[in-house]
Scaffold this active site. Structure first.
Site, PDB file in Angstrom:
ATOM      1  N   LYS A 287       6.074  57.398  39.386  1.00 33.31           N
ATOM      2  CA  LYS A 287       7.397  56.798  39.236  1.00 33.31           C
ATOM      3  C   LYS A 287       7.390  55.411  39.848  1.00 33.31           C
ATOM      4  CE  LYS A 287      12.249  57.542  40.421  1.00 33.31           C
ATOM      5  NZ  LYS A 287      13.217  58.468  41.012  1.00 33.31           N
TER       6      LYS A 287
ATOM      7  N   LYS B 166       7.273  57.680  34.636  1.00 29.48           N
ATOM      8  CA  LYS B 166       8.612  57.120  34.521  1.00 29.48           C
ATOM      9  C   LYS B 166       8.642  55.695  35.051  1.00 29.48           C
ATOM     10  CE  LYS B 166      13.101  57.738  36.561  1.00 29.48           C
ATOM     11  NZ  LYS B 166      13.844  58.291  37.636  1.00 29.48           N
TER      12      LYS B 166
END
Ligand code: PBG
Ligand code: ZN
Length: 327
Positions: free
Chosen positions: A196, A249
């Protein structure tokens, strides 16, 4: 004429039937996970200004929405909660009467065939908007991890089907796994937000979840946008710690990372098409600058083509409608 190529790739683009035969990447409803935002109150459906057609919903509205999703064929949702009260420790995140815990129970009381995933982090619940406990301006790792494990257990006790830690603290997957196993939830999978990035694409989400940090940023725990090998290390350590699904992400600007994670780890891989990715397509669509439906599908096909097995996307409902209509 003689040296005209015998190979002609256009032969297999001859008509739609031939084109469908050689199609390599297919987007189906089975690939979709729909993010939902739950707020306290009743009969509330607030459209998020920076995210057209995405709403904060009270639990009663949420349950109706989930019924509709099941009918449309959306198989899974991921829940984000906006609590009644925020405090320094993010207490509502791990309270059995917290907004998410009540939402899960309400969904599970009425709906069978919907996978309910929960986002596990503290930033929606802390008064300072940070993903963990603070000491001055430092986010404490290990103390935060214990609270995240408590949060995950309390989501499972309410009936969650899958846990998705999004905090990026070190060691949280191992701690959550251990806590879940100890409490009798050995069969609940963990979908780890493993890779992330500290991304500008999360802007609209922070309106939706009311979770902007009061000071500073998330760069002491989320990844630097310039790194890829570090992403592989993150993914590897989460797999060692017991993650069942690895998430990358954002998605669209990190297709190379999705590809490398899939190639290297050969794990079930999720990608999160985040709020900013969604809002940009929506905005350009609204302006009439792009064909929104077409770009929606193209953006998701790209993510699957890069190696994602499943996609968290605010378009999930619209994609289901689209696929139902175009079958
Ligand atoms: C919470 C969390 C965030 C997102 C998912 N979980 C925000 C953040 O890290 O700031 C972003 C999702 C999106 O932008 O759609 N940690
Ligand atoms: Zn967070």
């Amino acid at each position: 004429m003689a040296n005209y190529p015998t190979k002609r790739l256009r032969r297999l683009r001859y008509n739609p039937i031939v084109r469908n035969l050689i199609q390599e990447t297919v987007l189906t409803k089975n690939d979709l996970i729909y993010p939902l935002f739950v707020v306290p109150g009743e009969n509330i459906m607030n459209e998020i200004k920076s995210m057209p057609n995405v709403f904060q919903m009270s639990i009663d509205v949420l349950v109706k929405e989930c019924k509709e999703l099941v009918e449309l064929g959306v198989p899974a949702v991921i829940l984000f909660g906006i609590p009644e009260n925020k405090d320094e420790q993010g207490s509502e995140a791990y309270s059995s009467n917290g907004i998410i815990q009540r939402a899960i129970r309400a969904i599970k009381a009425e709906i069978k065939d919907l996978l309910v995933i929960t986002d596990v982090c503290l930033c929606e619940y802390t008064s300072h908007g940070h993903c963990g406990l603070l000491k001055g301006e430092e986010i404490l790792n290990d103390e935060t991890v214990s609270l995240l494990a408590k949060e995950a257990v309390s989501h499972c006790e309410a009936g969650a089907d899958m846990i998705a830690p999004s905090d990026m603290m070190d060691g949280r997957v191992a701690s959550i796994r251990k806590a879940l196993d100890y409490k009798g939830f050995a069969n609940i999978p963990i979908m780890s937000y493993a890779v992330k990035y500290a991304s500008g694409y999360y802007g609209p989400f922070r309106d939706a979840a009311d979770s902007a940090p009061a000071f500073g940023d998330r760069k002491s725990h989320q990844m630097d946008i310039t790194n890829s090998e570090e992403g592989l290390r993150e993914a590897e350590s989460d797999v060692e710690e017991g993650a069942d699904i690895i998430m990358v992400k954002p998605a669209g600007a990190y297709l190379d990372i999705i590809w490398r994670v899939k190639e290297k780890l050969q794990m079930p891989t999720a990608a999160y098409q985040v709020s900013g990715e969604y809002s940009m397509i929506k905005a350009a669509g609204k302006m009439g600058w792009i064909d929104e439906e077409r770009v929606m599908i193209e953006s998701l096909i790209a993510i699957k083509r890069a190696g994602a097995d499943m996609i968290l996307t605010y378009f999930a409902k619209e994609v289901a409608l689209y696929l139902n209509k175009n079958k």
